[in-house]
Design a protein around this motif. Structure first.
Motif, PDB file in Angstrom:
ATOM      1  N   GLN A 133       0.828  -1.204   0.000  1.00  0.00           N
ATOM      2  CA  GLN A 133       0.000   0.000   0.000  1.00  0.00           C
ATOM      3  C   GLN A 133       0.868   1.262   0.000  1.00  0.00           C
ATOM      4  OE1 GLN A 133      -2.597  -0.419   3.400  1.00  0.00           O
ATOM      5  NE2 GLN A 133      -4.284  -1.191   2.127  1.00  0.00           N
ATOM      6  N   LYS A 134       1.928   1.240   0.789  1.00  0.00           N
ATOM      7  CA  LYS A 134       2.826   2.391   0.838  1.00  0.00           C
ATOM      8  C   LYS A 134       3.457   2.617  -0.536  1.00  0.00           C
ATOM      9  CE  LYS A 134       6.979   4.181   3.035  1.00  0.00           C
ATOM     10  NZ  LYS A 134       8.167   3.873   3.797  1.00  0.00           N
ATOM     11  N   TRP A 135       3.905   1.541  -1.150  1.00  0.00           N
ATOM     12  CA  TRP A 135       4.520   1.625  -2.475  1.00  0.00           C
ATOM     13  C   TRP A 135       3.509   2.151  -3.494  1.00  0.00           C
ATOM     14  CZ3 TRP A 135       3.599  -0.985  -7.123  1.00  0.00           C
ATOM     15  CH2 TRP A 135       4.584  -0.827  -8.097  1.00  0.00           C
ATOM     16  N   GLN A 136       2.259   1.663  -3.421  1.00  0.00           N
ATOM     17  CA  GLN A 136       1.220   2.120  -4.346  1.00  0.00           C
ATOM     18  C   GLN A 136       0.922   3.608  -4.154  1.00  0.00           C
ATOM     19  OE1 GLN A 136      -1.863  -0.748  -3.405  1.00  0.00           O
ATOM     20  NE2 GLN A 136      -1.405  -1.967  -5.236  1.00  0.00           N
ATOM     21  N   ARG A 137       0.899   4.057  -2.894  1.00  0.00           N
ATOM     22  CA  ARG A 137       0.680   5.485  -2.630  1.00  0.00           C
ATOM     23  C   ARG A 137       1.817   6.326  -3.208  1.00  0.00           C
ATOM     24  NH1 ARG A 137      -1.356   3.751   2.443  1.00  0.00           N
ATOM     25  NH2 ARG A 137       0.692   4.028   3.368  1.00  0.00           N
ATOM     26  N   GLU A 138       3.047   5.860  -3.036  1.00  0.00           N
ATOM     27  CA  GLU A 138       4.201   6.583  -3.580  1.00  0.00           C
ATOM     28  C   GLU A 138       4.116   6.683  -5.100  1.00  0.00           C
ATOM     29  OE1 GLU A 138       7.713   4.580  -2.239  1.00  0.00           O
ATOM     30  OE2 GLU A 138       7.420   5.170  -0.145  1.00  0.00           O
ATOM     31  N   LYS A 139       3.775   5.574  -5.725  1.00  0.00           N
ATOM     32  CA  LYS A 139       3.678   5.561  -7.195  1.00  0.00           C
ATOM     33  C   LYS A 139       2.533   6.448  -7.667  1.00  0.00           C
ATOM     34  CE  LYS A 139       7.143   3.262  -7.473  1.00  0.00           C
ATOM     35  NZ  LYS A 139       8.287   4.110  -7.561  1.00  0.00           N
ATOM     36  N   ALA A 140       1.406   6.412  -6.959  1.00  0.00           N
ATOM     37  CA  ALA A 140       0.272   7.267  -7.327  1.00  0.00           C
ATOM     38  C   ALA A 140       0.660   8.738  -7.198  1.00  0.00           C
ATOM     39  CB  ALA A 140      -0.935   6.948  -6.449  1.00  0.00           C
ATOM     40  N   LYS A 141       1.383   9.076  -6.133  1.00  0.00           N
ATOM     41  CA  LYS A 141       1.819  10.463  -5.945  1.00  0.00           C
ATOM     42  C   LYS A 141       2.793  10.869  -7.047  1.00  0.00           C
ATOM     43  CE  LYS A 141       3.984  13.653  -2.642  1.00  0.00           C
ATOM     44  NZ  LYS A 141       4.397  14.504  -3.708  1.00  0.00           N
ATOM     45  N   GLU A 142       3.717   9.974  -7.400  1.00  0.00           N
ATOM     46  CA  GLU A 142       4.657  10.275  -8.485  1.00  0.00           C
ATOM     47  C   GLU A 142       3.913  10.507  -9.792  1.00  0.00           C
ATOM     48  OE1 GLU A 142       7.809   7.425  -8.939  1.00  0.00           O
ATOM     49  OE2 GLU A 142       8.326   7.533  -6.822  1.00  0.00           O
ATOM     50  N   LEU A 143       2.943   9.649 -10.091  1.00  0.00           N
ATOM     51  CA  LEU A 143       2.172   9.806 -11.325  1.00  0.00           C
ATOM     52  C   LEU A 143       1.365  11.106 -11.313  1.00  0.00           C
ATOM     53  CD1 LEU A 143       0.927   6.161 -11.954  1.00  0.00           C
ATOM     54  CD2 LEU A 143       2.590   7.450 -13.300  1.00  0.00           C
ATOM     55  N   PHE A 144       0.789  11.425 -10.161  1.00  0.00           N
ATOM     56  CA  PHE A 144       0.029  12.670 -10.045  1.00  0.00           C
ATOM     57  C   PHE A 144       0.952  13.866 -10.258  1.00  0.00           C
ATOM     58  CE2 PHE A 144      -1.596  16.260  -7.596  1.00  0.00           C
ATOM     59  CZ  PHE A 144      -2.843  16.409  -8.185  1.00  0.00           C
ATOM     60  N   ASP A 145       2.116  13.842  -9.614  1.00  0.00           N
ATOM     61  CA  ASP A 145       3.077  14.939  -9.767  1.00  0.00           C
ATOM     62  C   ASP A 145       3.526  15.075 -11.222  1.00  0.00           C
ATOM     63  OD1 ASP A 145       2.906  15.463  -7.074  1.00  0.00           O
ATOM     64  OD2 ASP A 145       4.808  14.478  -6.554  1.00  0.00           O
ATOM     65  N   TYR A 146       3.778  13.933 -11.861  1.00  0.00           N
ATOM     66  CA  TYR A 146       4.233  13.981 -13.245  1.00  0.00           C
ATOM     67  C   TYR A 146       3.114  14.461 -14.168  1.00  0.00           C
ATOM     68  CZ  TYR A 146       7.151  13.045 -17.228  1.00  0.00           C
ATOM     69  OH  TYR A 146       7.904  13.198 -18.361  1.00  0.00           O
ATOM     70  N   SER A 147       1.869  14.037 -13.895  1.00  0.00           N
ATOM     71  CA  SER A 147       0.762  14.511 -14.725  1.00  0.00           C
ATOM     72  C   SER A 147       0.589  16.025 -14.544  1.00  0.00           C
ATOM     73  CB  SER A 147      -0.535  13.768 -14.399  1.00  0.00           C
ATOM     74  OG  SER A 147      -0.987  14.086 -13.106  1.00  0.00           O
ATOM     75  N   HIS A 148       0.830  16.510 -13.332  1.00  0.00           N
ATOM     76  CA  HIS A 148       0.763  17.951 -13.083  1.00  0.00           C
ATOM     77  C   HIS A 148       1.862  18.676 -13.875  1.00  0.00           C
ATOM     78  CE1 HIS A 148      -0.282  21.583 -10.922  1.00  0.00           C
ATOM     79  NE2 HIS A 148       0.997  21.763 -10.650  1.00  0.00           N
ATOM     80  N   THR A 149       3.046  18.082 -13.909  1.00  0.00           N
ATOM     81  CA  THR A 149       4.153  18.649 -14.683  1.00  0.00           C
ATOM     82  C   THR A 149       3.799  18.702 -16.166  1.00  0.00           C
ATOM     83  OG1 THR A 149       5.748  17.806 -13.075  1.00  0.00           O
ATOM     84  CG2 THR A 149       6.609  18.376 -15.241  1.00  0.00           C
ATOM     85  N   LEU A 150       3.209  17.613 -16.659  1.00  0.00           N
ATOM     86  CA  LEU A 150       2.803  17.583 -18.066  1.00  0.00           C
ATOM     87  C   LEU A 150       1.725  18.627 -18.357  1.00  0.00           C
ATOM     88  CD1 LEU A 150       2.660  13.734 -18.713  1.00  0.00           C
ATOM     89  CD2 LEU A 150       4.310  15.356 -19.649  1.00  0.00           C
ATOM     90  N   LEU A 151       0.797  18.786 -17.432  1.00  0.00           N
ATOM     91  CA  LEU A 151      -0.260  19.783 -17.591  1.00  0.00           C
ATOM     92  C   LEU A 151       0.329  21.192 -17.632  1.00  0.00           C
ATOM     93  CD1 LEU A 151      -3.312  20.250 -17.775  1.00  0.00           C
ATOM     94  CD2 LEU A 151      -3.343  20.389 -15.280  1.00  0.00           C
ATOM     95  N   GLU A 152       1.286  21.473 -16.763  1.00  0.00           N
ATOM     96  CA  GLU A 152       1.938  22.788 -16.760  1.00  0.00           C
ATOM     97  C   GLU A 152       2.681  23.025 -18.075  1.00  0.00           C
ATOM     98  OE1 GLU A 152       1.948  25.497 -14.652  1.00  0.00           O
ATOM     99  OE2 GLU A 152       0.273  24.391 -13.776  1.00  0.00           O
ATOM    100  N   ALA A 153       3.352  21.991 -18.575  1.00  0.00           N
ATOM    101  CA  ALA A 153       4.071  22.126 -19.849  1.00  0.00           C
ATOM    102  C   ALA A 153       3.083  22.396 -20.978  1.00  0.00           C
ATOM    103  CB  ALA A 153       4.880  20.864 -20.141  1.00  0.00           C
ATOM    104  N   ALA A 154       1.965  21.680 -20.990  1.00  0.00           N
ATOM    105  CA  ALA A 154       0.948  21.901 -22.017  1.00  0.00           C
ATOM    106  C   ALA A 154       0.383  23.317 -21.924  1.00  0.00           C
ATOM    107  CB  ALA A 154      -0.169  20.869 -21.876  1.00  0.00           C
ATOM    108  N   LYS A 155       0.205  23.783 -20.710  1.00  0.00           N
ATOM    109  CA  LYS A 155      -0.314  25.147 -20.495  1.00  0.00           C
ATOM    110  C   LYS A 155       0.669  26.183 -21.059  1.00  0.00           C
ATOM    111  CE  LYS A 155      -1.648  28.282 -16.789  1.00  0.00           C
ATOM    112  NZ  LYS A 155      -1.674  28.505 -15.348  1.00  0.00           N
ATOM    113  N   LYS A 156       1.949  26.011 -20.758  1.00  0.00           N
ATOM    114  CA  LYS A 156       2.957  26.951 -21.265  1.00  0.00           C
ATOM    115  C   LYS A 156       3.017  26.922 -22.794  1.00  0.00           C
ATOM    116  CE  LYS A 156       6.002  26.789 -17.244  1.00  0.00           C
ATOM    117  NZ  LYS A 156       7.280  26.277 -16.731  1.00  0.00           N
ATOM    118  N   LEU A 157       2.998  25.710 -23.361  1.00  0.00           N
ATOM    119  CA  LEU A 157       3.039  25.597 -24.817  1.00  0.00           C
ATOM    120  C   LEU A 157       1.808  26.253 -25.445  1.00  0.00           C
ATOM    121  CD1 LEU A 157       4.365  21.956 -25.240  1.00  0.00           C
ATOM    122  CD2 LEU A 157       5.587  24.070 -25.745  1.00  0.00           C
TER     123      LEU A 157
END
Length: 173
Positions: free
Chosen positions: A7-31
């Motif tokens: 469960q801890k590992w799954q939470r970490e991975k979910a947070k990483e994916l969320f953070d990365y999706s946020h990064t992608l969203l910010e990049a799309a916004k800038k573009l």
């Protein structure tokens, strides 16, 4: 891996994916913002040209087109640099995350090998050293590959800049 660790590992991975999706969203916004700036400029230029054409002011239309061509070359260079900056930030983030995960994998492998050495038959330490060296070499190769890619991208950008500047000099002559 027990249920709590999983469960801890799954939470970490979910947070990483969320953070990365946020990064992608910010990049799309800038573009999108950069693209909108260029679209607005193009629409304004087209409107000015249409007004001049409607008034049959051909001299002004010719001047507008020449000015627009010069401005378009400058804007294309600026746009290219903005987009490259966004993509470079995005690729560096991805490479940093990949490097972090590779280090975790290598560390886990080394730890497992150190624990397994005690349980393996004689001369297993040689195998352990080989695997350790291979994992270290792999990590170094990743870093070197990343450096080479960045160098190639920089050289390509310089070549494009040189080509654009030569092209704009020929047009102005």
């Amino acid at each position: 891996m027990d249920a709590k660790e999983l469960q801890k590992w799954q939470r970490e991975k979910a947070k990483e994916l969320f953070d990365y999706s946020h990064t992608l969203l910010e990049a799309a916004k800038k573009l999108s913002e950069h693209h909108m700036e260029e679209m607005e400029w193009g629409m304004k230029n087209a409107l000015d040209s249409a007004k001049s054409a409607a008034k049959n002011d051909l001299a002004k239309l010719k001047d507008l087109q020449q000015d627009a061509a010069k401005e378009a070359a400058k804007r294309a260079t600026v746009y290219q640099k903005k987009v490259k900056s966004v993509l470079k930030d995005l690729s560096e983030t991805a490479a940093d995350e990949t490097e972090k995960h590779l280090e975790k994998v290598r560390s886990s492998l080394v730890t497992w090998l150190e624990e397994a050495e005690n349980k393996m038959p004689a001369h297993a330490d040689k195998l352990s050293k080989v695997v350790h060296e291979m994992s270290t070499t792999g990590q170094n190769m990743f870093k070197e590959g990343r450096r080479i890619v960045n160098d190639v991208a920089s050289a390509a950008e310089k070549n494009i800049d040189d080509l654009v500047s030569k092209s704009s000099k020929k047009k102005s002559d």
